[in-house]
Design a protein around this motif. Structure first.
Motif, short mmCIF file in Angstrom:
data_model
loop_
_atom_site.label_atom_id
_atom_site.label_comp_id
_atom_site.label_asym_id
_atom_site.label_seq_id
_atom_site.Cartn_x
_atom_site.Cartn_y
_atom_site.Cartn_z
N GLU A 101 0.83 -1.20 0.00
CA GLU A 101 0.00 0.00 0.00
C GLU A 101 0.86 1.26 0.00
O GLU A 101 0.62 2.19 -0.77
CB GLU A 101 -0.91 0.00 1.23
CG GLU A 101 -1.79 1.21 1.33
CD GLU A 101 -2.59 1.23 2.61
OE1 GLU A 101 -3.70 1.78 2.58
OE2 GLU A 101 -2.11 0.71 3.64
N ALA A 102 1.90 1.26 0.84
CA ALA A 102 2.79 2.43 0.91
C ALA A 102 3.48 2.62 -0.44
O ALA A 102 3.64 3.75 -0.91
CB ALA A 102 3.81 2.25 2.02
N ALA A 142 1.89 6.38 -6.92
CA ALA A 142 0.82 7.25 -7.41
C ALA A 142 1.26 8.71 -7.36
O ALA A 142 1.00 9.48 -8.28
CB ALA A 142 -0.46 7.04 -6.61
N GLY A 143 1.93 9.07 -6.27
CA GLY A 143 2.41 10.44 -6.14
C GLY A 143 3.43 10.79 -7.20
O GLY A 143 3.37 11.84 -7.82
N ALA A 171 -3.00 17.60 -7.32
CA ALA A 171 -3.87 17.26 -6.19
C ALA A 171 -3.73 15.78 -5.83
O ALA A 171 -3.62 15.42 -4.65
CB ALA A 171 -5.32 17.58 -6.51
N THR A 172 -3.70 14.90 -6.85
CA THR A 172 -3.55 13.46 -6.61
C THR A 172 -2.23 13.17 -5.91
O THR A 172 -2.18 12.40 -4.96
CB THR A 172 -3.63 12.68 -7.93
OG1 THR A 172 -4.89 12.94 -8.53
CG2 THR A 172 -3.46 11.20 -7.71
N ALA A 173 -1.18 13.80 -6.37
CA ALA A 173 0.14 13.59 -5.75
C ALA A 173 0.14 14.05 -4.30
O ALA A 173 0.65 13.37 -3.42
CB ALA A 173 1.21 14.33 -6.55
N GLY A 174 -0.47 15.20 -4.05
CA GLY A 174 -0.54 15.72 -2.68
C GLY A 174 -1.35 14.83 -1.77
O GLY A 174 -0.96 14.56 -0.63
N ILE A 175 -2.48 14.34 -2.26
CA ILE A 175 -3.31 13.44 -1.46
C ILE A 175 -2.57 12.14 -1.19
O ILE A 175 -2.58 11.63 -0.06
CB ILE A 175 -4.66 13.19 -2.15
CG1 ILE A 175 -5.49 14.47 -2.15
CG2 ILE A 175 -5.43 12.05 -1.48
CD1 ILE A 175 -6.72 14.43 -3.04
N LEU A 203 -1.75 10.77 2.49
CA LEU A 203 -2.21 9.46 2.98
C LEU A 203 -1.04 8.61 3.45
O LEU A 203 -1.11 7.95 4.48
CB LEU A 203 -2.98 8.72 1.89
CG LEU A 203 -4.39 9.22 1.60
CD1 LEU A 203 -4.95 8.53 0.37
CD2 LEU A 203 -5.30 9.00 2.80
N LYS A 204 0.05 8.65 2.70
CA LYS A 204 1.23 7.87 3.05
C LYS A 204 1.83 8.34 4.38
O LYS A 204 2.27 7.53 5.20
CB LYS A 204 2.27 7.96 1.95
CG LYS A 204 3.48 7.09 2.17
CD LYS A 204 4.41 7.18 0.98
CE LYS A 204 5.69 6.43 1.22
NZ LYS A 204 6.52 7.04 2.24
N ALA A 205 1.81 9.63 4.62
CA ALA A 205 2.40 10.20 5.83
C ALA A 205 1.49 10.03 7.05
O ALA A 205 1.95 10.15 8.18
CB ALA A 205 2.70 11.68 5.61
#
Length: 198
Positions: free
Chosen positions: A86-87, A93-94, A118-122, A126-128
């Protein structure tokens, strides 16, 4: 149409009836697992979820008509094993969102660039995020469970679900706002540092 608890009750005496529960929820469990850990893990997580559910059939609380929280709870526990995947997906994705090439008219390009950023930021946010907060948020957003359903899935009180979702939302807002501020400051520095023509 049979309720979930009726299917589970009948499955205890007639194992073939359990297939009705699988038919009813395998696709939603698969989609949830695919979003969390990718298609490569979704098949395994889906089949393992129903295997564990079958093994724990006697422990199911027959007062609960809806088996989705129970099944999503099992799936979430199995997905914890796939946390590294998942990570990696969130990291990929980012990066992919930032590298995505775009061509054609300027309005569409601007919209796609905004969506990519926006996708990269989200994905980074989420990862953090703390894993327990991320799991709670994804059960809410991707599994479409209610607060009560998430509480059952994670075996915690509803108040804990509310706290985790609040913390997850606050983390997303804070991180995304900081990224926007950083981008704005970087843009400002670029423009103000540019040499002037005399």
């Amino acid at each position: 149409m049979s309720t979930d608890n009726d299917i589970i009750r009948r499955s205890r005496d007639s194992p073939q009836v359990f297939g009705e529960l699988y038919d009813r929820y395998a696709s939603v469990i698969y989609r949830y697992a695919a979003r969390r850990a990718g298609d490569f893990a979704a098949d395994d997580v889906t089949s393992e979820t129903f295997l564990v559910a079958w093994e724990q059939l006697e422990t199911y609380d027959l007062d609960r008509e809806d088996a989705r929280p129970w099944l999503f709870g099992i799936a979430t526990n199995l997905l914890r094993r796939h946390h590294r995947a998942e990570a990696k997906i969130l990291r990929t994705a980012g990066k992919a969102a930032l590298r995505e090439a775009v061509a054609d008219d300027s309005d569409r390009i601007a919209a796609q660039v905004d969506a990519v950023v926006a996708t990269a930021g989200i994905a980074r946010s989420l990862k953090a995020m703390a894993a327990i907060d991320r799991e709670t948020l994804l059960l809410y957003a991707w599994a479409d469970l209610t607060y009560e359903g998430i509480a059952v899935a994670m075996d915690v009180p509803v108040g804990t679900v509310r706290s985790r979702l609040n913390r997850a939302r606050r983390t997303l807002r804070t991180r995304l706002n900081l990224e926007i501020l950083d981008e704005t400051e970087n843009d400002h520095e670029r423009f103000t540092a540019a040499p002037r023509n005399a």
